[in-house]
Design a protein around this motif. Structure first.
Motif, short mmCIF file in Angstrom:
data_model
loop_
_atom_site.label_atom_id
_atom_site.label_comp_id
_atom_site.label_asym_id
_atom_site.label_seq_id
_atom_site.Cartn_x
_atom_site.Cartn_y
_atom_site.Cartn_z
N ALA A 12 0.82 -1.22 0.00
CA ALA A 12 0.00 0.00 0.00
C ALA A 12 0.85 1.27 0.00
O ALA A 12 0.43 2.31 0.48
N ILE A 13 2.07 1.14 -0.56
CA ILE A 13 2.93 2.32 -0.72
C ILE A 13 2.49 3.10 -1.95
O ILE A 13 2.46 4.33 -1.95
N ARG A 14 2.16 2.36 -2.99
CA ARG A 14 1.71 2.97 -4.23
C ARG A 14 0.40 2.34 -4.64
O ARG A 14 0.16 1.16 -4.40
N LYS A 15 -0.47 3.16 -5.25
CA LYS A 15 -1.79 2.68 -5.64
C LYS A 15 -1.84 2.44 -7.14
O LYS A 15 -1.40 3.29 -7.91
N PRO A 16 -2.38 1.30 -7.58
CA PRO A 16 -2.43 1.02 -9.01
C PRO A 16 -3.48 1.85 -9.72
O PRO A 16 -4.53 2.18 -9.15
N GLN A 17 -3.21 2.20 -10.97
CA GLN A 17 -4.22 2.82 -11.80
C GLN A 17 -5.27 1.77 -12.15
O GLN A 17 -5.03 0.56 -12.08
N LEU A 18 -6.43 2.25 -12.58
CA LEU A 18 -7.55 1.35 -12.84
C LEU A 18 -7.21 0.31 -13.90
O LEU A 18 -7.54 -0.87 -13.75
N ASP A 19 -6.51 0.72 -14.97
CA ASP A 19 -6.21 -0.25 -16.03
C ASP A 19 -5.26 -1.35 -15.53
O ASP A 19 -5.36 -2.51 -15.96
N VAL A 20 -4.38 -1.01 -14.58
CA VAL A 20 -3.49 -2.02 -14.01
C VAL A 20 -4.30 -2.99 -13.15
O VAL A 20 -4.09 -4.21 -13.19
N ALA A 21 -5.24 -2.46 -12.37
CA ALA A 21 -6.10 -3.33 -11.55
C ALA A 21 -6.88 -4.30 -12.43
O ALA A 21 -7.05 -5.47 -12.09
N GLN A 22 -7.33 -3.80 -13.57
CA GLN A 22 -8.08 -4.66 -14.49
C GLN A 22 -7.18 -5.78 -15.04
O GLN A 22 -7.61 -6.94 -15.15
N ARG A 23 -5.94 -5.44 -15.36
CA ARG A 23 -5.01 -6.46 -15.87
C ARG A 23 -4.64 -7.47 -14.79
O ARG A 23 -4.43 -8.65 -15.08
N ILE A 24 -4.56 -7.00 -13.53
CA ILE A 24 -4.31 -7.93 -12.43
C ILE A 24 -5.44 -8.94 -12.32
O ILE A 24 -5.22 -10.15 -12.13
N ASP A 25 -6.69 -8.45 -12.43
CA ASP A 25 -7.84 -9.38 -12.40
C ASP A 25 -7.74 -10.41 -13.50
O ASP A 25 -8.00 -11.60 -13.28
N ASP A 26 -7.34 -9.97 -14.70
CA ASP A 26 -7.21 -10.90 -15.81
C ASP A 26 -6.11 -11.93 -15.54
O ASP A 26 -6.27 -13.12 -15.80
N ALA A 27 -4.98 -11.45 -15.02
CA ALA A 27 -3.83 -12.33 -14.79
C ALA A 27 -4.10 -13.35 -13.70
O ALA A 27 -3.67 -14.51 -13.79
N LEU A 28 -4.81 -12.93 -12.65
CA LEU A 28 -5.06 -13.81 -11.51
C LEU A 28 -6.43 -14.47 -11.55
O LEU A 28 -6.75 -15.27 -10.66
N GLN A 29 -7.24 -14.12 -12.58
CA GLN A 29 -8.57 -14.69 -12.71
C GLN A 29 -9.40 -14.46 -11.44
O GLN A 29 -9.93 -15.40 -10.84
N THR A 30 -9.47 -13.19 -11.04
CA THR A 30 -10.12 -12.85 -9.77
C THR A 30 -11.49 -12.21 -9.95
O THR A 30 -11.99 -11.53 -9.05
N ASP A 31 -12.09 -12.39 -11.12
CA ASP A 31 -13.49 -12.00 -11.34
C ASP A 31 -13.76 -10.51 -11.03
O ASP A 31 -14.80 -10.16 -10.49
N GLY A 32 -12.78 -9.65 -11.31
CA GLY A 32 -13.02 -8.21 -11.21
C GLY A 32 -12.90 -7.61 -9.83
O GLY A 32 -13.21 -6.42 -9.64
N ILE A 33 -12.42 -8.37 -8.84
CA ILE A 33 -12.40 -7.83 -7.47
C ILE A 33 -11.47 -6.63 -7.35
O ILE A 33 -11.80 -5.63 -6.68
N PHE A 34 -10.31 -6.66 -8.01
CA PHE A 34 -9.37 -5.55 -7.87
C PHE A 34 -9.83 -4.32 -8.63
O PHE A 34 -9.59 -3.19 -8.21
N GLU A 35 -10.50 -4.52 -9.75
CA GLU A 35 -11.10 -3.38 -10.45
C GLU A 35 -12.16 -2.72 -9.58
O GLU A 35 -12.20 -1.49 -9.46
N ARG A 36 -13.02 -3.51 -8.94
CA ARG A 36 -14.08 -2.95 -8.10
C ARG A 36 -13.50 -2.19 -6.91
O ARG A 36 -13.97 -1.10 -6.55
N LEU A 37 -12.48 -2.79 -6.28
CA LEU A 37 -11.84 -2.12 -5.14
C LEU A 37 -11.19 -0.81 -5.58
O LEU A 37 -11.33 0.22 -4.91
N CYS A 38 -10.52 -0.83 -6.71
CA CYS A 38 -9.83 0.36 -7.20
C CYS A 38 -10.84 1.46 -7.52
O CYS A 38 -10.64 2.63 -7.16
#
Length: 277
Positions: free
Chosen positions: A48-74
């Motif tokens: 939590a030192i740096r916050k991801p931009q929305l597009d990065v959060a979306q790519r994290i969801d794709d990479a980890l197959q997390t059903d959009g949780i990081f996009e929603r949180l972001c």
């Protein structure tokens, strides 16, 4: 959401990211490669030192197959009604930056604004909004400027076009106070401010405002803005071009000493005008 609660939520984001990444059996470097950032970035997200931009959060969801949780949180965490959607992430980055370089073509940068100046700017852009809305926006802007009072404040370099010194935002008295505030910060060496005089003619940032931010252990970013939208860029080649434009602006600007004299002269002119009205 209060600052403390927001930080706690970002810490939850980081903890959850680490848990999901480790459950997937991949390293920070591997995840970074998949989402087009460095492994160090992933580590900073997890802490939590740096916050991801929305597009990065979306790519994290794709990479980890997390059903959009990081996009929603972001989306939830950057949803601050006091800031435009495109600017909320910039505010977060300002708090982490070790150096901020800014070019302002028409308006005093938010980090340097006085309350009265900020209020005038806000009302001009929102003439039908209630006082409560205006007060909230101005309060947020004053809160941003607190980073310049911190002992660990970033180096702050500002290039002002002479336009900024001449447009009487809020009237002569408010403008005099605003320029005196800028001059005080210059004298106290809180900020290095130079002025691009009218005589400089064409310059390297004719397209508008420009902000560059540098960080410890993270790549620099550039931010540009128009009246209705803003763009945060972290593509190294583009950031390099923006840095070159800023370097050219600094070369074309007056010296810090001459700039201070011009700021003080403009402030005195507005002060004399205010005393005769």
């Amino acid at each position: 959401m209060a600052n403390g609660s927001r930080q706690a939520a970002w810490e939850f984001f980081g903890t959850e990211l680490k848990r999901r990444r480790e459950d997937a059996g991949i390293t920070q470097v591997e995840l970074g490669t998949r989402v087009f950032v460095s492994g160090g970035y992933i580590g900073q997200f997890e802490q939590a030192i740096r916050k991801p931009q929305l597009d990065v959060a979306q790519r994290i969801d794709d990479a980890l197959q997390t059903d959009g949780i990081f996009e929603r949180l972001c989306r939830k965490l950057v949803d601050d009604p006091r800031y435009a959607d495109y600017f909320a992430h910039v505010v977060e980055l300002e708090r982490l930056a070790t150096r901020i370089c800014e070019f302002a073509p028409t308006v005093v940068p938010g980090l340097l604004q006085t309350q009265e100046y900020a209020r005038a700017v806000t009302i001009a852009a929102n003439p039908f909004k209630a006082d409560a809305y205006v007060d909230e926006i101005v309060s947020a802007r004053m809160e941003r400027s607190l980073i310049l009072d911190d002992a660990t404040r970033p180096e702050y370099w500002v290039a002002l076009h002479e336009n900024v010194l001449r447009i009487p935002v809020g009237g002569p008295q408010a403008m005099a106070a605003q320029l005196e505030h800028v001059a005080r910060l210059m004298r106290e060496r809180t900020a290095v401010v130079t002025v691009l005089a009218y005589g400089a003619g064409a310059h390297a940032a004719m397209g508008g405002m420009l902000q560059l931010m540098e960080f410890d252990d993270a790549p620099s970013v550039a931010y540009t803005e128009t009246s209705f939208s803003g763009t945060l860029v972290d593509v190294p080649a583009v950031v390099k071009r923006a840095q070159r434009a800023y370097d050219l602006l600094r070369v074309a600007a007056l010296s810090p000493e001459a700039s201070l004299a011009l700021v003080e002269s403009a402030a005195e002119g507005f002060r004399r005008c205010a005393s005769t009205t």
